[in-house]
Design a protein around this motif. Structure first.
Motif, short mmCIF file in Angstrom:
data_model
loop_
_atom_site.label_atom_id
_atom_site.label_comp_id
_atom_site.label_asym_id
_atom_site.label_seq_id
_atom_site.Cartn_x
_atom_site.Cartn_y
_atom_site.Cartn_z
N UNK A 125 34.99 -36.50 -67.12
CA UNK A 125 34.65 -37.12 -65.84
C UNK A 125 35.25 -36.34 -64.66
N UNK A 126 34.44 -36.03 -63.67
CA UNK A 126 34.89 -35.30 -62.51
C UNK A 126 34.91 -33.80 -62.68
N UNK A 127 34.68 -33.31 -63.88
CA UNK A 127 34.78 -31.87 -64.13
C UNK A 127 33.46 -31.16 -63.81
N UNK A 128 33.58 -29.92 -63.35
CA UNK A 128 32.43 -29.08 -63.04
C UNK A 128 32.66 -27.70 -63.64
N UNK A 129 31.61 -27.10 -64.17
CA UNK A 129 31.76 -25.80 -64.81
C UNK A 129 30.47 -25.00 -64.62
N UNK A 130 30.63 -23.66 -64.53
CA UNK A 130 29.49 -22.78 -64.33
C UNK A 130 29.36 -21.79 -65.48
N UNK A 131 28.15 -21.63 -65.99
CA UNK A 131 27.85 -20.62 -67.01
C UNK A 131 26.76 -19.71 -66.45
N UNK A 132 26.91 -18.41 -66.71
CA UNK A 132 25.96 -17.44 -66.17
C UNK A 132 25.26 -16.71 -67.32
N UNK A 133 23.94 -16.55 -67.16
CA UNK A 133 23.10 -15.86 -68.14
C UNK A 133 22.52 -14.62 -67.48
N UNK A 134 22.71 -13.46 -68.11
CA UNK A 134 22.17 -12.20 -67.58
C UNK A 134 21.04 -11.70 -68.47
N UNK A 135 19.99 -11.18 -67.83
CA UNK A 135 18.85 -10.63 -68.54
C UNK A 135 18.46 -9.30 -67.91
N UNK A 136 17.78 -8.47 -68.69
CA UNK A 136 17.27 -7.20 -68.19
C UNK A 136 15.77 -7.32 -68.01
N UNK A 137 15.29 -7.00 -66.82
CA UNK A 137 13.86 -7.11 -66.53
C UNK A 137 13.09 -5.95 -67.15
N UNK A 138 11.83 -6.21 -67.45
CA UNK A 138 10.91 -5.18 -67.94
C UNK A 138 11.52 -4.40 -69.09
N UNK A 139 11.99 -5.14 -70.09
CA UNK A 139 12.82 -4.54 -71.14
C UNK A 139 12.09 -4.30 -72.45
N UNK A 140 10.77 -4.34 -72.45
CA UNK A 140 10.03 -4.15 -73.70
C UNK A 140 10.36 -2.78 -74.28
N UNK A 141 10.87 -2.78 -75.52
CA UNK A 141 11.21 -1.52 -76.17
C UNK A 141 12.52 -0.93 -75.73
N UNK A 142 13.22 -1.59 -74.78
CA UNK A 142 14.49 -1.09 -74.28
C UNK A 142 15.63 -1.70 -75.07
N UNK A 143 16.57 -0.89 -75.54
CA UNK A 143 17.72 -1.41 -76.25
C UNK A 143 18.78 -1.85 -75.25
N UNK A 144 19.30 -3.05 -75.47
CA UNK A 144 20.34 -3.56 -74.59
C UNK A 144 21.46 -4.14 -75.43
N UNK A 145 22.68 -3.82 -75.10
CA UNK A 145 23.81 -4.37 -75.85
C UNK A 145 24.00 -5.81 -75.44
N UNK A 146 24.02 -6.72 -76.41
CA UNK A 146 24.13 -8.15 -76.13
C UNK A 146 25.46 -8.67 -76.64
N UNK A 147 26.22 -9.28 -75.76
CA UNK A 147 27.53 -9.79 -76.15
C UNK A 147 27.44 -11.25 -76.54
N UNK A 148 28.30 -11.67 -77.48
CA UNK A 148 28.44 -13.09 -77.79
C UNK A 148 27.24 -13.71 -78.46
N UNK A 149 26.48 -12.99 -79.26
CA UNK A 149 25.34 -13.57 -79.94
C UNK A 149 25.81 -14.55 -81.00
N UNK A 150 25.22 -15.74 -81.03
CA UNK A 150 25.58 -16.75 -82.01
C UNK A 150 25.30 -16.21 -83.42
N UNK A 151 26.31 -16.17 -84.24
CA UNK A 151 26.13 -15.60 -85.58
C UNK A 151 25.14 -16.42 -86.41
N UNK A 152 24.95 -17.68 -86.03
CA UNK A 152 24.00 -18.50 -86.80
C UNK A 152 22.57 -18.02 -86.61
N UNK A 153 22.35 -17.18 -85.59
CA UNK A 153 21.00 -16.67 -85.38
C UNK A 153 20.73 -15.44 -86.22
N UNK A 154 21.73 -15.00 -86.99
CA UNK A 154 21.54 -13.87 -87.87
C UNK A 154 21.87 -12.55 -87.23
#
Length: 649
Positions: free
Chosen positions: A560-589
């Motif tokens: 109660x009363x708490x506020x928090x911010x999470x930020x999501x970053x994406x790369x535009x026009x990334x078809x076929x582009x390799x991007x290093x992704x941090x913090x991927x949920x291991x449950x996704x394989x």
């Protein structure tokens, strides 16, 4: 003699000089006169276009008039004035002197813009305003709203042909107005073109909506045979991607425009015996599990309402044996908008619902007042009372249509039809509940919230979404960022002051009074997830592809009363582009250093991303924006400054 010849030559020179002087002077006078003439034409053209705008307002108002004869006379008179004014403006700007002046530097571009604007105005006048005026006195907002629980479908259907012509003409005029090159014009000309574009965009959207309604409503309201629709009342106190948990259900029967509420039920009655999991795409199961295919309360976990509609229809059929023709969703905030048109409504339990108190009564007070066993009866009674008020005919038609338009624009009313031809038309509107589609230069995110508390604490949830972009890479591809700030506004003593049914009582592992929320951000087409951070630190988040979009999901819990911010970053026009992704949920394989790449076959057509415009409006046609799950309170949106030094590479 020599002296005489010298005087003769001198006189001849003076004559030639005088002639040249007069020619120059005449040319200057001609230019000045032409400039004055063009200026007078420009002023007249401006005045005529402004006058046409005023007359157009008369045409619009005549369409809502109750006196049919007066409305038709007013509309025809106003349409005639619009035609005269626009054609005079066109005549002014097609004058030979005007067209010649268009070749002049600096001035020419302004004159071209005015001429093209007058052409657009004439096109709209001749092919949209004039036909529209013929509907005055024959079709009004009252024809689109029920009277005595019935809608006059023949009247609506008869206008479909005219509205089709009007919609096409305004769409064409709007596109032509967009093509006018006015960015380098002087202020008054540029502003006039922008105003013309805005008016035509609005008129085009309204005409398109009216045409679709006239085309769809007769059949959907049973003009060619009875129909049954399943109503889902989404409860925003327990969020789902498209609004809230479908706790209360009802079936509406329509036959030749007559509307009847035939059955009511609670989603809790269905348990998990039915099975619609065969409908679920694998990408949906990867994000939301198979719950949407087993429980009516979870059909709105995925953000695509067309899928939710199919799931709800299948579960209902398996549980009741009844096959409905479509699914319609509405939330209590939408009901509060409708109550502005109907006025206060008294429910069987004694409460009076108004536009001001409906949300609080339905989503908060009722849980404190009624035991769990009595809540279904309360909601059923409230739904019946509001339904009767909306369909009875006492509501203000114009206010009713405004309320419906507002609710639909906010995603609070959603529609899915089992009839493919109807669904194809619905799919092009905000009623469809589709994933946001990006326009050229205008990338759009989808930010979807799902309750993870297992209770009704989201009445106290508030959200702010900030979006932005920056080019931080050598290859020129833009980094797109979405920052989601959630706040728990529940009282400090929520754990003890609120009923356990509201707090969840800790049954699902969330401390009473806390709010837990799953945040899923769907990127624009062709974008790839880069990473998710809280306070600048990488956090574990699920990465997936759903509906051809890169998705990142993160779960946040707030006291109660708490506020928090999470930020999501994406790369535009990334078809076929390799991007290093941090913090991927291991449950996704994937490992924490995996590549988050949008597959080519799921990437869509892509967009040409433009610079963030600074607009906060989620429906803005320019700049970067986001659609956000409709909550109890409106969503605050703002721009986000993307610092390349802190951006994820």
């Amino acid at each position: 003699m020599p002296g005489g010849r010298r005087h003769e030559r001198a006189a001849r020179k003076r004559g030639i000089g005088a002639l040249i002087g007069w020619v120059i002077a005449g040319f200057v006078v001609a230019v000045v006169c032409a400039g004055v003439y063009v200026g007078m034409l420009a002023l007249d053209a401006r005045d005529q276009l402004q006058a046409s705008a005023g007359e157009l307002a008369r045409v619009q108002s005549s369409l809502t008039a109750s006196d049919a004869d007066h409305a038709l006379t007013t509309a025809k008179d106003a349409a005639s004035s619009v035609s005269a004014s626009t054609h005079r403006a066109q005549s002014d700007t097609h004058n030979a002197v005007w067209r010649a002046a268009e070749l002049l530097p600096l001035l020419g571009g302004n004159l071209v813009a005015m001429r093209e604007a007058s052409d657009v105005a004439v096109d709209a006048s001749d092919h949209a305003v004039a036909p529209l005026a013929t509907l005055a006195g024959h079709l009004t907002p009252a024809d689109f709203t029920p009277k005595g629980a019935r809608v006059d479908t023949p009247v609506i259907g008869s206008a479909a042909g005219t509205l089709s012509l009007v919609s096409a003409a305004l769409g064409r005029a709007s596109s032509d107005a967009d093509a006018i090159k006015a960015s380098g014009a002087i202020g008054p000309v540029r502003d006039a073109v922008v105003t013309l574009r805005t008016q035509l965009h609005t008129a085009s959207e309204e005409a398109d909506a009216a045409h679709r309604a006239a085309k769809l409503l007769p059949d959907m309201l049973g003009a060619r045979g009875p129909r049954d629709y399943l109503l889902l009342f989404q409860n925003n106190a327990e969020t789902r991607s498209t609004g809230g948990i479908p706790g209360a259900l009802a079936v509406v029967h329509v036959d030749n425009g007559q509307i009847t509420l035939t059955r009511q039920a609670s989603a809790a009655e269905f348990g998990g015996a039915a099975d619609a999991t065969s409908i679920l795409p694998k990408s949906t199961v990867a994000l939301y599990g198979d719950l949407p295919g087993r429980y009516m309360q979870d059909v709105t976990l995925p953000p695509q309402f067309a899928l939710s509609g199919q799931l709800a229809r299948t579960l209902w059929q398996q549980a009741t044996g009844q096959q409905v023709d479509g699914v319609i969703s509405v939330d209590p905030i939408a009901l509060s908008y409708l109550l502005k048109a109907t006025g206060p409504v008294r429910v069987p339990t004694g409460e009076t619902l108004t536009a001001q108190n409906a949300v609080k009564v339905l989503l908060s007070d009722s849980y404190a007042k009624y035991p769990v066993a009595q809540q279904d009866a309360f909601f059923a009674g409230a739904a019946t009372s509001v339904f009767r008020a909306v369909t009875g005919g006492s509501a203000s038609p114009s206010t009713m249509l405004s309320a419906l338009a507002r609710a639909a624009g906010e995603g609070r009313i959603l529609v899915w039809s089992a009839h493919q031809n109807e669904q194809s038309s619905i799919a092009e509107t905000s009623l469809a509940g589709n994933l946001p589609t990006s326009d050229d230069g205008s990338p759009r995110f989808g930010v979807y919230l799902n309750d993870a508390t297992g209770a009704k604490m989201d009445y106290y949830l508030r959200a702010t979404v900030a979006v932005g972009r920056a080019v931080c890479r050598a290859d020129g591809k833009a980094t797109l960022a979405v920052a989601v700030t959630l706040t728990n506004t529940a009282p400090k003593d929520a754990a003890t002051s609120l009923p356990a049914y509201v707090t969840g009582g800790g049954v699902f592992g969330v401390a009473p009074g806390n709010v837990a929320t799953q945040i899923a951000v769907y990127a624009p087409q062709r974008a790839a997830w880069l990473g998710t951070t809280v306070g600048g630190e990488n956090v574990t988040a699920k990465a997936a592809v759903d509906g051809g979009r890169a998705v990142s999901r993160y779960t946040m819990q707030l006291a109660p009363g708490e506020s928090k911010t999470v930020r999501f970053d994406f790369l535009a026009d990334a078809v076929g582009t390799q991007t290093s992704a941090s913090g991927v949920d291991r449950s996704s394989g994937s490992s924490s250093a995996a590549m988050a790449v949008v597959p080519r076959e799921l990437a869509g057509n892509g967009v040409d991303l433009g610079v963030f415009s600074g607009r906060n409006d989620a429906s803005s046609a320019k700049g970067i924006s986001a659609f956000v799950t409709p909550l109890v309170q409106g969503i605050s949106q703002k721009g986000l400054s993307v610092d390349c030094n802190a951006a994820i590479p």
